[in-house]
Design an enzyme around this catalytic site. Structure first.
Site, mmCIF file in Angstrom:
data_model
loop_
_atom_site.group_PDB
_atom_site.id
_atom_site.type_symbol
_atom_site.label_atom_id
_atom_site.label_comp_id
_atom_site.label_asym_id
_atom_site.label_seq_id
_atom_site.Cartn_x
_atom_site.Cartn_y
_atom_site.Cartn_z
ATOM 1 N N GLU A 20 7.383 11.120 24.398
ATOM 2 C CA GLU A 20 6.525 10.061 23.870
ATOM 3 C C GLU A 20 6.264 8.926 24.856
ATOM 4 O OE1 GLU A 20 8.043 8.907 20.098
ATOM 5 O OE2 GLU A 20 7.613 6.815 20.484
ATOM 6 N N HIS A 79 10.345 20.826 8.469
ATOM 7 C CA HIS A 79 9.353 19.875 7.973
ATOM 8 C C HIS A 79 8.725 20.318 6.663
ATOM 9 C CE1 HIS A 79 9.865 19.220 12.264
ATOM 10 N NE2 HIS A 79 9.718 17.955 11.961
ATOM 11 N N TRP A 92 11.694 3.494 20.345
ATOM 12 C CA TRP A 92 11.541 3.112 18.947
ATOM 13 C C TRP A 92 11.953 1.664 18.694
ATOM 14 C CZ3 TRP A 92 13.537 8.421 16.631
ATOM 15 C CH2 TRP A 92 12.621 9.414 17.018
ATOM 16 N N CYS A 133 12.436 17.047 20.066
ATOM 17 C CA CYS A 133 11.494 17.583 19.086
ATOM 18 C C CYS A 133 10.112 16.987 19.295
ATOM 19 C CB CYS A 133 11.998 17.397 17.660
ATOM 20 S SG CYS A 133 12.514 15.757 17.230
ATOM 21 N N GLY A 151 22.217 17.322 13.051
ATOM 22 C CA GLY A 151 22.959 16.070 12.892
ATOM 23 C C GLY A 151 22.928 15.506 11.493
ATOM 24 N N LEU A 187 0.837 -1.204 0.000
ATOM 25 C CA LEU A 187 0.000 0.000 0.000
ATOM 26 C C LEU A 187 0.872 1.255 0.000
ATOM 27 C CD1 LEU A 187 -2.911 1.014 0.021
ATOM 28 C CD2 LEU A 187 -2.742 1.226 2.507
ATOM 29 N N HIS A 205 19.014 17.000 21.899
ATOM 30 C CA HIS A 205 18.024 17.540 20.957
ATOM 31 C C HIS A 205 16.666 16.918 21.248
ATOM 32 C CE1 HIS A 205 15.926 18.665 17.345
ATOM 33 N NE2 HIS A 205 15.728 17.389 17.048
HETATM 34 N N1 GLN Z 1 20.437 13.770 15.069
HETATM 35 C C1 GLN Z 1 19.205 13.336 14.481
HETATM 36 C C2 GLN Z 1 19.065 13.891 13.077
HETATM 37 O O1 GLN Z 1 19.526 14.954 12.825
HETATM 38 C C3 GLN Z 1 18.011 13.748 15.309
HETATM 39 C C4 GLN Z 1 16.760 13.092 14.801
HETATM 40 C C5 GLN Z 1 15.473 13.537 15.470
HETATM 41 O O2 GLN Z 1 15.378 14.528 16.110
HETATM 42 N N2 GLN Z 1 14.432 12.794 15.297
HETATM 43 O O3 GLN Z 1 18.474 13.306 12.204
HETATM 44 ZN ZN ZN Z 2 14.353 16.429 15.880
#
Ligand code: GLN
Ligand code: ZN
Length: 755
Positions: free
Chosen positions: A609, A698, A565, A647, A436, A25, A645
């Site tokens: 998460e 994004h 994950w 997000c 990164g 799919l 980091h």
């Molecule tokens: N260091 C990772 C990257 O730049 C961080 C990924 C993320 O924040 N999901 O892809």
């Molecule tokens: Zn990120």
């Protein structure tokens, strides 16, 4: 047909995966987007997949099969469409499929819906927007067509829809509380029930996973009123209200008081038989017992499941056996996995194997446990082999962890570190850097595929990756960035990369699970004690550093994210697994430092998460997750700068934990929330370095110098210049080379202007 005629069923699952056993799919949808196939062809692929799946489920012995959990992108988006709640900005798109995809992923002119994590899973749903302009209306055609398609094939179809409370509570409401709109939805749900009954559905499953979150007394009243009202309809299928991912507590009693015919409960995450027995109103209802874990990959302890089912018999009118949640969250089947060792394989159950377990348990329930004696014995043997496997108990790792004192997770005071690092790094004000990853080019993907197929050897692969690294270093120097990265070309997925290099993890070949839309991931399986055989990243990052005098930031993934994950062990607390992963990452930081790396970033994008759904369980989680990060990052000298980091927005509930991580610099997604997160950070007492993302990666749009300058000035209102870093808000791996170059050039120019 009246409700009273419905027969209870005995074996089911709460939902089915949809990407296809070989991601058929996904491929078809992407081909449709690329204009390579038309809608007719896409629908045909989808129909074939559904029909093959129905046939499999029947052959496996399920006597009620969920229909309507199929989706081209996401089931919350499907529900928004069902209820006429797509955002007005897509209303002008006449083709229904293109309108749907526009809401999901945007177009050149239309912003998509926001995406966020589905409860505490790694699946992302699209957040419906509900505002004063939303005029709900029923559009049941897709669901009815699928139900009719299944019934025509003789499939015992049980339509599945997201319930009104869950739909509203997960939506983003403007102009008043979402739940105030419940009154508008109820007539639509009643009409839907009628249409489903007319179509011939005997049962309907209404998913209300929000019932396992903290609800107010008023919300529980609303729940009761809602289901009383829906149950009052006379022309309707029997109603099964499904909860999963936790225990519904008081909501269960309220639900049981209504006239619905059944509830589905997740016995793998908190619900116990005592909780069910405490609700006398369940004696007249069907309890669909989720005793087979729908979101992890371990073979079910059938003895335990038989015991649970047996003790339910006294408390419920009827008992059916089920997965604890939709099988969306696990891979399709173990059948194609050739590289798992036999022992490990015998401990596992993916989707197809879970369905077999469900059928067996239903047989045991009906005919007595003797009827499944041989299978019970086989499972006992497999579980015993799991328990005694030496890979689950590495005395070396356990002894090292036991010997660590509290100092192992502590660094010198931040101020002291700041000075040492300032002298060593000599960075300009407002240092610029990236998160990164750089774009995963087709050259990178081709090299990886060639290595996998044996067309090139490891040495050639390394040569090609090094060429990529060299290119990315040259680019960053040319752009004038201050802190460079190696670009992560060798990581197709960062968690998979680390899992492949750590003892205790296994990778699958075909274990794809939908993460969102057409994006699928292959989560590694953490089955044993975690140990690091050898350095995992030092060669790549050391090579990058050898090409430049500027500091190259070493790039690692944190313990919480690696666990979030992966499929994790269920035989020890997650906190224990986190300590083991932390120790491995800690060893890596120490090796990076010895190789001359002065800055190391340990990413924890999944910190939010894994936050437990119930407030009462959150402090305990935050304590161990923060400690595991600190354990991972406190092995280096105070002159080595630790970055992290984060997000995926909505940091509200974890904001205090961010200070607790004690990272010298935190880069955080902020572009979309217009820097509001910085005020929250300040309010939590955070006073370390911070790099609020100054533009949103994004979107493929290149931000102008002025836009980034405005972002930076906004950030400077909250954060003093000495602590402020300049970076995009996430990794760049999904973007194209040209737009990345242009965006970063503007970012560097903006930093220079503001300096
Ligand atoms: N260091 C990772 C990257 O730049 C961080 C990924 C993320 O924040 N999901 O892809
Ligand atoms: Zn990120």
């Amino acid at each position: 047909m009246t409700v009273a005629q419905q027969k209870p069923f005995t074996a089911t699952v709460l939902g089915l995966p949809r990407v296809g056993p070989r991601r058929e799919l996904k491929r078809a949808i992407e081909a449709y987007w690329a204009g390579k196939i038309d809608a007719g062809r896409l629908h045909a692929v989808a129909r074939d997949l559904r029909q093959a799946q129905f046939a499999d489920m029947r052959a496996a012995g399920l006597d009620s099969i969920p229909v309507g959990t199929f989706s081209y992108y996401d089931h919350m988006l499907d529900t928004a469409e069902l209820l006429g709640a797509l955002p007005p900005r897509v209303a002008g798109i006449t083709d229904p499929l293109d309108r749907y995809f526009a809401a999901a992923r945007g177009t050149d002119t239309v912003e998509p819906l926001e995406m966020t994590k589905w409860f505490d899973t790694n699946y992302h749903y699209l957040v419906p927007e509900i505002g004063p302009e939303t005029a709900f209306s029923l559009h049941p055609e897709k669901l009815l067509a699928e139900v009719e398609e299944a019934l025509e094939l003789g499939v015992p179809a049980r339509p599945v829809v997201i319930g009104p409370l869950t739909f509203l509570k997960l939506a983003k409401a403007t102009g008043g509380p979402a739940l105030a709109r419940l009154i508008e939805l109820l007539p639509l749900y009643r009409e839907l029930l009628r249409r489903l009954a007319v179509a011939g559905a005997e049962w309907v499953q209404i998913d209300e996973p929000v019932l396992v979150t903290d609800l107010t007394a008023a919300e529980i009243d609303l729940l009761q009123v809602t289901y009383e009202e829906l149950a009052e309809a006379t022309e309707r299928p029997a109603i099964l209200v499904a909860t999963y991912f936790g225990q519904p507590d008081a909501a269960l009693a309220a639900l049981a008081r209504t006239g619905i015919e059944g509830v589905a409960l997740d016995f793998t995450s908190g619900v116990d038989v005592a909780a069910v027995a405490a609700v006398p109103a369940l004696t007249g209802k069907l309890v669909v017992a989720g005793v087979v874990d729908g979101r992890n990959v371990w073979r079910t302890d059938l003895d335990r499941a038989v015991a649970t089912l047996g003790s339910l018999l006294g408390s419920a009118g009827h008992v059916a056996v089920s997965s604890s949640c939709s099988l969306l969250h696990v891979p399709y089947t173990l059948a194609g996995e050739t590289r798992l060792d036999e022992r490990l394989r015998s401990w596992l159950a993916f989707g197809a194997e879970k369905v077999t377990e469900i059928r067996l348990l239903a047989t045991g329930l009906r005919e007595g446990a003797e009827a499944i004696d041989a299978e019970l014995t086989a499972v006992r043997e497999a579980l015993a082999s799991r328990k005694s496997d030496p890979r689950l108990n590495d005395p070396g790792v356990r002894a090292r962890l036991a010997a660590l004192g509290p100092d192992a997770a502590r660094r010198a005071p931040a101020e002291q570190r700041r000075e040492l690092q300032r002298d060593r790094l000599r960075l300009p004000a407002l240092p610029t850097t990236t998160i990164g990853s750089y774009p995963q080019t087709s050259a990178i993907r081709l090299a990886r595929a060639a290595l996998r197929k044996g067309e090139i050897d490891q040495a050639e692969y390394v040569r090609r990756m090094r060429a990529e690294i060299a290119e990315v270093i040259t680019l960053q120097e040319e752009l004038g960035l201050d802190v460079l990265v190696h670009g992560e070309p060798e990581r197709n997925d960062m968690v998979q990369y680390f899992a492949e290099h750590l003892e205790g993890f296994a990778a699958t070949e075909h274990g794809w699970v939908q993460s969102y839309g057409t994006r699928c991931v292959r989560p590694p399986i953490l089955f044993g004690d975690v140990a690091r055989r050898e350095p995992m990243t030092v060669d790549w990052i050391g090579y990058a550093q050898s090409l430049t005098d500027k500091p190259v930031k070493g790039m690692l993934t944190g313990p919480v994210t690696i666990l979030a994950w992966s499929f994790v062990r269920d035989d020890q607390p997650l906190s224990e697994s986190a300590r083991q992963v932390a120790l491995a990452i800690r060893d890596e930081t120490v090796d990076l430092e010895s190789a001359g790396i002065r800055i190391i970033q340990v990413d924890e994008p999944a910190l939010r998460e894994l936050l437990p759904l119930r407030a009462a369980e959150q402090p305990g989680y935050l304590e161990w997750s923060v400690l595991s990060f600190r354990l991972a990052t406190s092995g280096v000298s105070d002159a080595t700068q630790i970055h992290t980091h984060l997000c995926y927005s909505e940091f509200g509930e974890v904001i205090e934990a961010i200070a607790g991580l004690d990272a010298d610099v935190t880069s955080i997604e902020a572009a979309r929330s217009r820097m509001e997160v910085l005020d929250d950070l300040n309010a939590s007492g955070f006073d370390l370095g911070v790099g609020p993302g100054v533009y949103d990666i994004h979107s493929p749009r290149v931000p102008s110098v002025e836009e980034i300058t405005t972002s930076l000035r906004a950030a400077l209102k909250a954060i003093p210049a000495e602590r402020l870093w300049v970076n995009p808000d996430c990794g760049l791996k999904t973007r194209g080379r040209t737009e990345v170059e242009a965006s970063l050039r503007n970012m560097v120019a903006a930093a220079a202007a503001v300096r």
